[in-house]
Design a protein around this motif. Sequence first.
Motif, PDB file in Angstrom:
ATOM      1  N   ARG A  63      32.772  36.283  28.259  1.00 46.55           N
ATOM      2  CA  ARG A  63      32.353  35.963  29.620  1.00 46.55           C
ATOM      3  C   ARG A  63      33.234  36.774  30.557  1.00 46.55           C
ATOM      4  NH1 ARG A  63      32.536  29.607  29.320  1.00 46.55           N
ATOM      5  NH2 ARG A  63      34.422  30.236  28.282  1.00 46.55           N
ATOM      6  N   THR A  64      32.703  37.907  30.987  1.00 37.63           N
ATOM      7  CA  THR A  64      33.521  38.866  31.724  1.00 37.63           C
ATOM      8  C   THR A  64      33.908  38.398  33.120  1.00 37.63           C
ATOM      9  OG1 THR A  64      31.556  40.036  32.498  1.00 37.63           O
ATOM     10  CG2 THR A  64      32.569  40.817  30.446  1.00 37.63           C
ATOM     11  N   ARG A  65      33.291  37.377  33.619  1.00 35.51           N
ATOM     12  CA  ARG A  65      33.637  36.899  34.961  1.00 35.51           C
ATOM     13  C   ARG A  65      34.581  35.698  34.926  1.00 35.51           C
ATOM     14  NH1 ARG A  65      30.882  39.643  38.833  1.00 35.51           N
ATOM     15  NH2 ARG A  65      28.976  40.651  38.162  1.00 35.51           N
ATOM     16  N   SER A  66      35.152  35.396  33.774  1.00 33.91           N
ATOM     17  CA  SER A  66      36.070  34.263  33.670  1.00 33.91           C
ATOM     18  C   SER A  66      37.480  34.686  34.088  1.00 33.91           C
ATOM     19  CB  SER A  66      36.096  33.720  32.244  1.00 33.91           C
ATOM     20  OG  SER A  66      36.763  34.617  31.377  1.00 33.91           O
ATOM     21  N   GLY A  70      39.901  37.998  33.116  1.00 31.36           N
ATOM     22  CA  GLY A  70      40.636  38.744  34.140  1.00 31.36           C
ATOM     23  C   GLY A  70      42.118  38.838  33.822  1.00 31.36           C
ATOM     24  N   LEU A 151      32.410  47.536  31.858  1.00 30.39           N
ATOM     25  CA  LEU A 151      32.317  46.416  32.796  1.00 30.39           C
ATOM     26  C   LEU A 151      31.752  46.879  34.128  1.00 30.39           C
ATOM     27  CD1 LEU A 151      35.737  44.684  32.128  1.00 30.39           C
ATOM     28  CD2 LEU A 151      33.475  43.749  31.603  1.00 30.39           C
ATOM     29  N   TRP A 152      32.215  48.027  34.609  1.00 25.39           N
ATOM     30  CA  TRP A 152      31.769  48.567  35.888  1.00 25.39           C
ATOM     31  C   TRP A 152      30.277  48.876  35.854  1.00 25.39           C
ATOM     32  CZ3 TRP A 152      33.517  48.936  40.688  1.00 25.39           C
ATOM     33  CH2 TRP A 152      32.903  49.829  41.552  1.00 25.39           C
ATOM     34  N   ASP A 155      28.270  45.665  35.659  1.00 30.37           N
ATOM     35  CA  ASP A 155      28.182  44.986  36.954  1.00 30.37           C
ATOM     36  C   ASP A 155      27.201  45.669  37.876  1.00 30.37           C
ATOM     37  OD1 ASP A 155      29.946  43.045  36.253  1.00 30.37           O
ATOM     38  OD2 ASP A 155      31.670  43.905  37.302  1.00 30.37           O
ATOM     39  N   ASP A 158      23.525  44.708  37.344  1.00 32.77           N
ATOM     40  CA  ASP A 158      23.090  43.357  37.738  1.00 32.77           C
ATOM     41  C   ASP A 158      22.297  43.348  39.027  1.00 32.77           C
ATOM     42  OD1 ASP A 158      24.288  42.368  35.522  1.00 32.77           O
ATOM     43  OD2 ASP A 158      26.113  41.726  36.541  1.00 32.77           O
TER      44      ASP A 158
END
Length: 158
Positions: A63-66, A70, A151-152, A155, A158
């Motif tokens: 879960r890359t937004r956790s 980070g 990741l970039w 994102d 999306d």
Amino acid sequence: MMKQEVTTVSRLSVALMVLTSIHHAYGAIIYNTPWRLHILMISVPVIIFTGVFYYRVLKKGIRTRSVFFGVYLVLTLVASVALIGLFEGVYNHLLKNALFYTGASHQILIALFPPPTYEMPNDFWFEFTGVLQGIVAIPLTLSFVRLIRGLWVGDRKD
């Protein structure tokens, strides 16, 4: 792809920290410099955190937004890539050995690597494990960049 990059970065980060721990413990003994053991305050927590993080990734997915992810990214970038990989491995050992063995002047070596913090190459295993840190740092840095790039791009889709 993201799981593969996290796996590679995690394994290289842990390998670098284990190698660094061994290198500094050995240096503390042979040079009678117990202050070199300070690195264990960085390497051991990074090893533990990375192991816990990776176990959670395997069990629950990424879960890359956790916040946990980070912290993993920041810890890996600052401790493994920058401080240990690039500074300790590449600068302190790869560069120092390259300059030393290619005949750089004593003045340049002392200016870049002042005693008592630095030792000029005089022990094979200390220098070998130090140079290995720099060698491990290169694929770690490249893998970390690929992870961030993934990741970039992810994102932006999306």
